[in-house]
Structures are given as C-alpha cells and as structure tokens.
Design a protein around this motif. Structure first.
Motif, PDB file in Angstrom:
ATOM      1  N   PRO A  13       0.759  -1.227   0.009  1.00 32.95           N
ATOM      2  CA  PRO A  13      -0.019  -0.152   0.076  1.00 32.95           C
ATOM      3  C   PRO A  13       0.915   1.267  -0.111  1.00 32.95           C
ATOM      4  CG  PRO A  13      -0.827  -1.629   1.383  1.00 32.95           C
ATOM      5  CD  PRO A  13       0.337  -2.020   1.083  1.00 32.95           C
ATOM      6  N   ARG A  14       1.872   1.233   0.736  1.00 27.52           N
ATOM      7  CA  ARG A  14       2.876   2.403   0.749  1.00 27.52           C
ATOM      8  C   ARG A  14       3.462   2.548  -0.262  1.00 27.52           C
ATOM      9  NH1 ARG A  14       5.364   6.261   3.664  1.00 27.52           N
ATOM     10  NH2 ARG A  14       7.535   6.544   3.175  1.00 27.52           N
ATOM     11  N   ALA A  15       3.815   1.468  -1.232  1.00 26.94           N
ATOM     12  CA  ALA A  15       4.410   1.562  -2.604  1.00 26.94           C
ATOM     13  C   ALA A  15       3.588   2.368  -3.554  1.00 26.94           C
ATOM     14  CB  ALA A  15       4.980   0.148  -3.229  1.00 26.94           C
ATOM     15  N   LEU A  16       2.273   1.850  -3.563  1.00 28.76           N
ATOM     16  CA  LEU A  16       1.127   2.583  -4.363  1.00 28.76           C
ATOM     17  C   LEU A  16       0.950   4.005  -4.120  1.00 28.76           C
ATOM     18  CD1 LEU A  16      -1.244  -0.501  -4.524  1.00 28.76           C
ATOM     19  CD2 LEU A  16       0.376   0.187  -6.109  1.00 28.76           C
ATOM     20  N   ALA A  17       1.020   4.413  -2.771  1.00 30.00           N
ATOM     21  CA  ALA A  17       0.645   5.560  -2.463  1.00 30.00           C
ATOM     22  C   ALA A  17       1.866   6.574  -2.839  1.00 30.00           C
ATOM     23  CB  ALA A  17       0.364   5.853  -1.003  1.00 30.00           C
ATOM     24  N   LEU A  18       3.049   6.027  -2.925  1.00 27.79           N
ATOM     25  CA  LEU A  18       4.209   6.865  -2.992  1.00 27.79           C
ATOM     26  C   LEU A  18       4.338   6.988  -4.550  1.00 27.79           C
ATOM     27  CD1 LEU A  18       7.041   5.254  -0.591  1.00 27.79           C
ATOM     28  CD2 LEU A  18       5.902   7.853  -0.632  1.00 27.79           C
ATOM     29  N   ALA A  19       3.842   5.685  -5.443  1.00 33.37           N
ATOM     30  CA  ALA A  19       4.145   6.159  -6.934  1.00 33.37           C
ATOM     31  C   ALA A  19       3.283   7.043  -7.279  1.00 33.37           C
ATOM     32  CB  ALA A  19       3.433   4.631  -7.489  1.00 33.37           C
ATOM     33  N   ARG A  20       2.079   7.204  -6.682  1.00 39.55           N
ATOM     34  CA  ARG A  20       1.034   8.295  -7.018  1.00 39.55           C
ATOM     35  C   ARG A  20       1.643   9.925  -6.742  1.00 39.55           C
ATOM     36  NH1 ARG A  20      -2.246   5.110  -4.061  1.00 39.55           N
ATOM     37  NH2 ARG A  20      -3.720   3.623  -5.861  1.00 39.55           N
ATOM     38  N   ALA A  21       2.257   9.750  -5.565  1.00 35.74           N
ATOM     39  CA  ALA A  21       2.749  11.100  -4.870  1.00 35.74           C
ATOM     40  C   ALA A  21       3.883  11.482  -5.698  1.00 35.74           C
ATOM     41  CB  ALA A  21       3.038  10.935  -3.456  1.00 35.74           C
ATOM     42  N   LEU A  22       4.856  10.648  -5.996  1.00 33.50           N
ATOM     43  CA  LEU A  22       6.300  10.866  -6.474  1.00 33.50           C
ATOM     44  C   LEU A  22       6.432  10.798  -8.129  1.00 33.50           C
ATOM     45  CD1 LEU A  22       8.523   8.748  -3.925  1.00 33.50           C
ATOM     46  CD2 LEU A  22       7.822  11.077  -3.879  1.00 33.50           C
ATOM     47  N   ALA A  23       5.286  10.315  -8.653  1.00 30.38           N
ATOM     48  CA  ALA A  23       5.520  10.167 -10.160  1.00 30.38           C
ATOM     49  C   ALA A  23       5.680  11.772 -10.844  1.00 30.38           C
ATOM     50  CB  ALA A  23       4.212   9.418 -10.674  1.00 30.38           C
ATOM     51  N   PRO A  24       5.034  12.779 -10.411  1.00 30.62           N
ATOM     52  CA  PRO A  24       5.492  14.018 -10.920  1.00 30.62           C
ATOM     53  C   PRO A  24       6.939  14.518 -10.987  1.00 30.62           C
ATOM     54  CG  PRO A  24       3.183  14.057  -9.879  1.00 30.62           C
ATOM     55  CD  PRO A  24       3.879  12.836  -9.428  1.00 30.62           C
ATOM     56  N   GLY A 184      16.584   5.499  -4.216  1.00 29.71           N
ATOM     57  CA  GLY A 184      15.817   4.579  -3.576  1.00 29.71           C
ATOM     58  C   GLY A 184      15.318   5.124  -2.010  1.00 29.71           C
ATOM     59  N   GLY A 185      16.301   4.785  -1.209  1.00 23.65           N
ATOM     60  CA  GLY A 185      16.050   5.000   0.047  1.00 23.65           C
ATOM     61  C   GLY A 185      16.378   6.279   0.616  1.00 23.65           C
ATOM     62  N   ALA A 186      16.997   7.181  -0.170  1.00 16.94           N
ATOM     63  CA  ALA A 186      17.224   8.468   0.217  1.00 16.94           C
ATOM     64  C   ALA A 186      15.775   9.282   0.169  1.00 16.94           C
ATOM     65  CB  ALA A 186      18.089   9.357  -0.616  1.00 16.94           C
ATOM     66  N   VAL A 187      14.767   8.621  -0.681  1.00 17.19           N
ATOM     67  CA  VAL A 187      13.589   9.250  -0.909  1.00 17.19           C
ATOM     68  C   VAL A 187      12.468   8.392   0.056  1.00 17.19           C
ATOM     69  CG1 VAL A 187      11.597   9.657  -2.559  1.00 17.19           C
ATOM     70  CG2 VAL A 187      14.022  10.187  -3.387  1.00 17.19           C
ATOM     71  N   THR A 188      12.287   7.179  -0.384  1.00 21.03           N
ATOM     72  CA  THR A 188      11.367   6.391   0.476  1.00 21.03           C
ATOM     73  C   THR A 188      11.796   6.023   1.891  1.00 21.03           C
ATOM     74  OG1 THR A 188      12.520   4.403   0.067  1.00 21.03           O
ATOM     75  CG2 THR A 188      10.728   5.142  -1.829  1.00 21.03           C
ATOM     76  N   GLY A 189      12.795   6.510   2.287  1.00 16.92           N
ATOM     77  CA  GLY A 189      13.111   6.285   3.851  1.00 16.92           C
ATOM     78  C   GLY A 189      13.129   7.887   4.310  1.00 16.92           C
ATOM     79  N   ALA A 190      12.830   8.880   3.629  1.00 14.75           N
ATOM     80  CA  ALA A 190      13.040  10.155   4.092  1.00 14.75           C
ATOM     81  C   ALA A 190      11.795  10.335   5.034  1.00 14.75           C
ATOM     82  CB  ALA A 190      13.148  11.023   2.889  1.00 14.75           C
ATOM     83  N   PRO A 191      11.890  11.293   6.070  1.00 13.74           N
ATOM     84  CA  PRO A 191      10.475  11.640   6.770  1.00 13.74           C
ATOM     85  C   PRO A 191       9.387  12.349   5.895  1.00 13.74           C
ATOM     86  CG  PRO A 191      12.581  12.580   7.774  1.00 13.74           C
ATOM     87  CD  PRO A 191      12.877  12.014   6.361  1.00 13.74           C
ATOM     88  N   ASP A 192       9.879  12.927   4.825  1.00 11.60           N
ATOM     89  CA  ASP A 192       8.879  13.638   3.853  1.00 11.60           C
ATOM     90  C   ASP A 192       9.303  13.019   2.601  1.00 11.60           C
ATOM     91  OD1 ASP A 192       7.189  15.144   2.041  1.00 11.60           O
ATOM     92  OD2 ASP A 192       7.342  16.768   3.228  1.00 11.60           O
ATOM     93  N   PRO A 193       8.972  12.045   1.992  1.00  7.40           N
ATOM     94  CA  PRO A 193       9.709  11.611   0.519  1.00  7.40           C
ATOM     95  C   PRO A 193       9.199  12.327  -0.376  1.00  7.40           C
ATOM     96  CG  PRO A 193       8.521   9.669   1.833  1.00  7.40           C
ATOM     97  CD  PRO A 193       8.028  10.958   2.617  1.00  7.40           C
ATOM     98  N   LEU A 194       7.818  13.178  -0.383  1.00 12.20           N
ATOM     99  CA  LEU A 194       7.785  14.169  -1.728  1.00 12.20           C
ATOM    100  C   LEU A 194       8.799  15.466  -1.501  1.00 12.20           C
ATOM    101  CD1 LEU A 194       6.085  14.863  -3.939  1.00 12.20           C
ATOM    102  CD2 LEU A 194       4.527  16.041  -2.342  1.00 12.20           C
ATOM    103  N   ALA A 195       9.138  15.935  -0.390  1.00  7.40           N
ATOM    104  CA  ALA A 195      10.096  16.654  -0.254  1.00  7.40           C
ATOM    105  C   ALA A 195      11.425  16.516  -0.897  1.00  7.40           C
ATOM    106  CB  ALA A 195      10.077  17.415   1.135  1.00  7.40           C
ATOM    107  N   ALA A 196      11.752  15.112  -0.360  1.00  6.03           N
ATOM    108  CA  ALA A 196      12.963  14.767  -0.896  1.00  6.03           C
ATOM    109  C   ALA A 196      12.955  14.401  -2.257  1.00  6.03           C
ATOM    110  CB  ALA A 196      13.305  13.382  -0.220  1.00  6.03           C
ATOM    111  N   ALA A 197      11.859  14.007  -2.924  1.00 10.76           N
ATOM    112  CA  ALA A 197      12.124  13.722  -4.200  1.00 10.76           C
ATOM    113  C   ALA A 197      12.050  15.116  -5.030  1.00 10.76           C
ATOM    114  CB  ALA A 197      10.829  12.957  -4.842  1.00 10.76           C
TER     115      ALA A 197
END
Length: 215
Positions: A13-24, A184-197
């Motif tokens: 579920p987290r992978a799907l949510a991150l895919a939506r949020a990070l794709a742009p 990978g981890g520098a984004v998905t493991g960040a406190p705010d993955p969208l901000a990191a991306a």
C-alpha cells in the motif's frame, strides 16, 4: 539528467501511495526486485496505473528466460525492464529483442561485472540500451560508489547509476552525459518522501540548466 525513483522493501500500500505522489517529480518509477518477488507482476500493474504517464521500470534482474519475464513485465504495463549483464549473451539478446518488440526499454544491470565485460557490452549493444552501473546493496558500505565503475567504455552510452545515491551526490555527476540517477532509500526512507523527491528534481534541473548554458 533523468531521475528514477526506486520503490522497494516497503509495504505494497505504501508503494502504491508513493508511486502516485512521486511520479510527477520522477522521469521513471522503479518497481524494485524484492517488491516484485513479494507480490508478483500484479504490483507492477498497480504501480503502472498509479504512476499515470510516468514510465515504470520493472527491476526483474533477469538472468535467464528473458522472453517470458520481459513479456510478463510489459504486459503488466512496465515500459522498461532490467536484465543482468552477467547473464549469457543469448539472454541479453533475447531481452533486448523482446523489449524492442514491445516498444520498451532494456536496462542492463552491470552489477558484479568486470571492466572487460562492461567494455565489451558497451561496444556491442544497441545505443538505446541503458547500461546501469550498480553497486549491490550488500556491498555499498565498502564501495566507493557507482560512478567508480565508469571508465572509457561509458563514453557516448546511455547510462544509469544506482547504489546508495542521494542529493549530495548529484553535483559530482553533473559532467556525465546521458545519465539517469537511480535513488531509492534517500527518498522512500525520508521523513517527507515528496519533499526529498522534489529536492532531487530541483537539483537535477539546476544541473541541467548549468550544463545547457555552458556554465
């Protein structure tokens, strides 16, 4: 310079949510090997749908039976897939041909290859194939980083770098043309993955701007 964000070793579920949020913010969304092993090609299809127009790469790390594995990935909606450079030449040839038949991309993962093998593949493989210099997760702590794997063989090739990279590594990569940075981890493991991306995206765009202006 392209940005590929890898989704791996996280719940579905987290992978799907991150895919939506990070794709742009990404040029490519990667479905990691462990995620595919845990959930099958169904998760590739789900992430491809969640990512919308952003291309999805299935990190299969194919070592054999390339036609079957690549077809499954492309039928699930992936537009790129990986094959191991240490596989037989016949496997690489079949992977590339299958990708071409589907209008898709082949990424050859150079993990655990010799300099001689990298040079030969760079000389022999089609120009549209991406060669990915990859430091395996299990040895990252003891390795200088993926850029250290590059040599004269890399000149003029489409390249990707993977293995523990983050935003602080980007300035040193600015001079490498036709490069895709895999994070990978520098984004998905960040406190705010969208901000990191978004930080990665801004840094890459800044580097691209300087390169185009000649500064």
């Amino acid at each position: 310079m392209e940005l590929q964000i890898a989704l791996d070793r996280i719940p579905r579920p987290r992978a799907l949510a991150l895919a939506r949020a990070l794709a742009p913010a990404a040029d490519v969304i990667e479905v990691g090997t462990s995620l595919i092993k845990a959930h099958g090609m169904g998760v590739v299809a789900e992430i491809a749908a969640a990512a919308g127009p952003t291309p999805v790469l299935a990190d299969l790390k194919t070592a054999d039976d390339a036609v079957t594995e690549f077809q499954m990935a492309f039928e699930a909606g992936a537009r790129s897939a990986t094959v191991l450079a240490v596989a037989h030449d016949a496997t690489l040839e079949k992977a590339i041909r299958t990708a071409q038949d589907h209008g898709a991309e082949t990424v050859v993962d150079l993990m655990a290859t010799t300099e001689e093998r990298r040079a030969r593949l760079a000389a022999d493989l089609p120009d549209d194939v991406v060669l990915a210099a990859h430091v395996a997760k299990d040895v990252q702590a003891a390795h200088a980083g993926p850029a250290s794997l590059l040599g004269a063989w890399a000149a003029g090739r489409r390249l990707a770098l993977a293995g523990g990279l983050g935003v602080d590594d980007l300035p040193a990569l600015a001079a490498i043309p036709r490069l895709r940075v895999i994070v990978g981890g520098a984004v998905t493991g960040a406190p705010d993955p969208l901000a990191a991306a978004e930080q990665l995206r801004e840094q890459l765009d800044r580097i691209d701007g300087r390169t185009r202006s000649g500064r």
